[in-house]
Design an enzyme around this catalytic site. Structure first.
Site, PDB file in Angstrom:
ATOM      1  N   ASN A 131      50.242  43.388  24.322  1.00 10.93           N
ATOM      2  CA  ASN A 131      50.047  41.945  24.460  1.00 10.93           C
ATOM      3  C   ASN A 131      49.928  41.319  23.079  1.00 10.93           C
ATOM      4  O   ASN A 131      48.868  40.885  22.659  1.00 10.93           O
ATOM      5  CB  ASN A 131      48.778  41.665  25.284  1.00 10.93           C
ATOM      6  CG  ASN A 131      48.579  40.186  25.527  1.00 10.93           C
ATOM      7  OD1 ASN A 131      49.517  39.419  25.546  1.00 10.93           O
ATOM      8  ND2 ASN A 131      47.334  39.786  25.708  1.00 10.93           N
TER       9      ASN A 131
ATOM     10  N   SER B  32      57.414  36.652  27.912  1.00 15.44           N
ATOM     11  CA  SER B  32      57.211  35.215  28.084  1.00 15.44           C
ATOM     12  C   SER B  32      58.414  34.649  28.822  1.00 15.44           C
ATOM     13  O   SER B  32      59.516  35.219  28.754  1.00 15.44           O
ATOM     14  CB  SER B  32      57.097  34.541  26.714  1.00 15.44           C
ATOM     15  OG  SER B  32      57.174  33.139  26.824  1.00 15.44           O
TER      16      SER B  32
ATOM     17  N   TYR C 134      60.642  33.504  18.297  1.00 19.59           N
ATOM     18  CA  TYR C 134      59.751  33.854  19.405  1.00 19.59           C
ATOM     19  C   TYR C 134      60.583  34.202  20.642  1.00 19.59           C
ATOM     20  O   TYR C 134      60.360  35.234  21.273  1.00 19.59           O
ATOM     21  CB  TYR C 134      58.795  32.695  19.713  1.00 19.59           C
ATOM     22  CG  TYR C 134      57.798  33.029  20.791  1.00 19.59           C
ATOM     23  CD1 TYR C 134      56.703  33.829  20.510  1.00 19.59           C
ATOM     24  CD2 TYR C 134      57.943  32.540  22.084  1.00 19.59           C
ATOM     25  CE1 TYR C 134      55.775  34.151  21.497  1.00 19.59           C
ATOM     26  CE2 TYR C 134      57.024  32.849  23.074  1.00 19.59           C
ATOM     27  CZ  TYR C 134      55.944  33.653  22.779  1.00 19.59           C
ATOM     28  OH  TYR C 134      55.037  33.964  23.752  1.00 19.59           O
TER      29      TYR C 134
ATOM     30  N   LYS D 104      60.635  37.930  22.446  1.00 19.97           N
ATOM     31  CA  LYS D 104      60.164  38.129  23.817  1.00 19.97           C
ATOM     32  C   LYS D 104      61.302  38.614  24.719  1.00 19.97           C
ATOM     33  O   LYS D 104      61.066  39.359  25.675  1.00 19.97           O
ATOM     34  CB  LYS D 104      59.502  36.865  24.354  1.00 19.97           C
ATOM     35  CG  LYS D 104      58.172  36.569  23.642  1.00 19.97           C
ATOM     36  CD  LYS D 104      57.212  37.740  23.746  1.00 19.97           C
ATOM     37  CE  LYS D 104      55.887  37.523  23.087  1.00 19.97           C
ATOM     38  NZ  LYS D 104      54.937  38.612  23.320  1.00 19.97           N
TER      39      LYS D 104
ATOM     40  N   ILE E 289      50.542  29.287  28.950  1.00 24.80           N
ATOM     41  CA  ILE E 289      49.140  29.510  29.286  1.00 24.80           C
ATOM     42  C   ILE E 289      48.320  28.687  28.285  1.00 24.80           C
ATOM     43  O   ILE E 289      48.641  28.658  27.098  1.00 24.80           O
ATOM     44  CB  ILE E 289      48.754  31.009  29.150  1.00 24.80           C
ATOM     45  CG1 ILE E 289      49.724  31.905  29.914  1.00 24.80           C
ATOM     46  CG2 ILE E 289      47.311  31.240  29.556  1.00 24.80           C
ATOM     47  CD1 ILE E 289      49.715  31.747  31.389  1.00 24.80           C
TER      48      ILE E 289
END
Length: 174
Positions: A17, A70, A82, A86, A114
């Site tokens: 994570n 994600s 990013y 992911k 989130i």
């Protein structure tokens, strides 16, 4: 390279994570910034998975790896590095599941946004775009992610491997 532990260890689960989201345009990244994001978001989970699988095999154990990706790994991101990283985690999940199925079950959780400090860097237009697609309007929380991870680590998930669990309020149906 890795210190292997030969003992009666009962560690049978790994949750990768990690994630850095800089919220930058690709044009604003320099090479050092790229290396930082890719090292944390891709290389870190890869090294941890390698170490974990080696130790499972050394101790003749079976285990589970849960990778946190994600929605950005599936739908793209305003931060190209990013999104790239992911998406790579989803590819890592499938490859490890295929290669090491006799030792480890590997799955991915791909949450929508989130409420974390990371959200401060996401452009407002992108947040609105994501939320507009959500069928369920209640926000996905960190606890919702943890509950999904707990399920995947439990015996109730013993027939899942190589899968991506979309935790996106029905925003992107597959």
């Amino acid at each position: 390279m890795f210190n292997q532990l030969k003992d009666d260890s009962t560690i049978i689960g790994l949750v990768n994570n990690a994630g850095i989201y800089k919220g930058e345009s690709l044009l604003d990244y320099n090479e050092a910034m790229m290396d930082t994001v890719l090292n944390v978001n891709i290389k870190g989970p890869t090294i941890c998975s390698k170490f974990f699988i080696e130790n499972l095999q050394l101790n003749n154990q079976k285990g589970k790896i849960i990778n946190i990706s994600s929605i950005s790994g599936q739908e793209g991101s305003s931060d190209a590095l990013y999104g790239l990283s992911k998406a790579a985690i989803i590819g890592l999940t499938k490859s490890l599941a295929l290669r090491f199925f006799e030792t480890v079950l590997v799955n991915t959780v791909a949450p929508t946004m989130i409420e974390t400090k990371m959200m401060e860097k996401i452009p407002t237009w992108r947040k609105e775009e994501y939320y507009a697609h959500h069928l369920i309007k209640e926000a996905v929380s960190a606890n919702d992610v943890a509950n999904t991870v707990n399920f995947l680590l439990s015996d109730e998930s013993n027939h899942y491997t190589g899968a991506t669990f979309d935790l996106n309020n029905g925003g992107y149906l597959r």
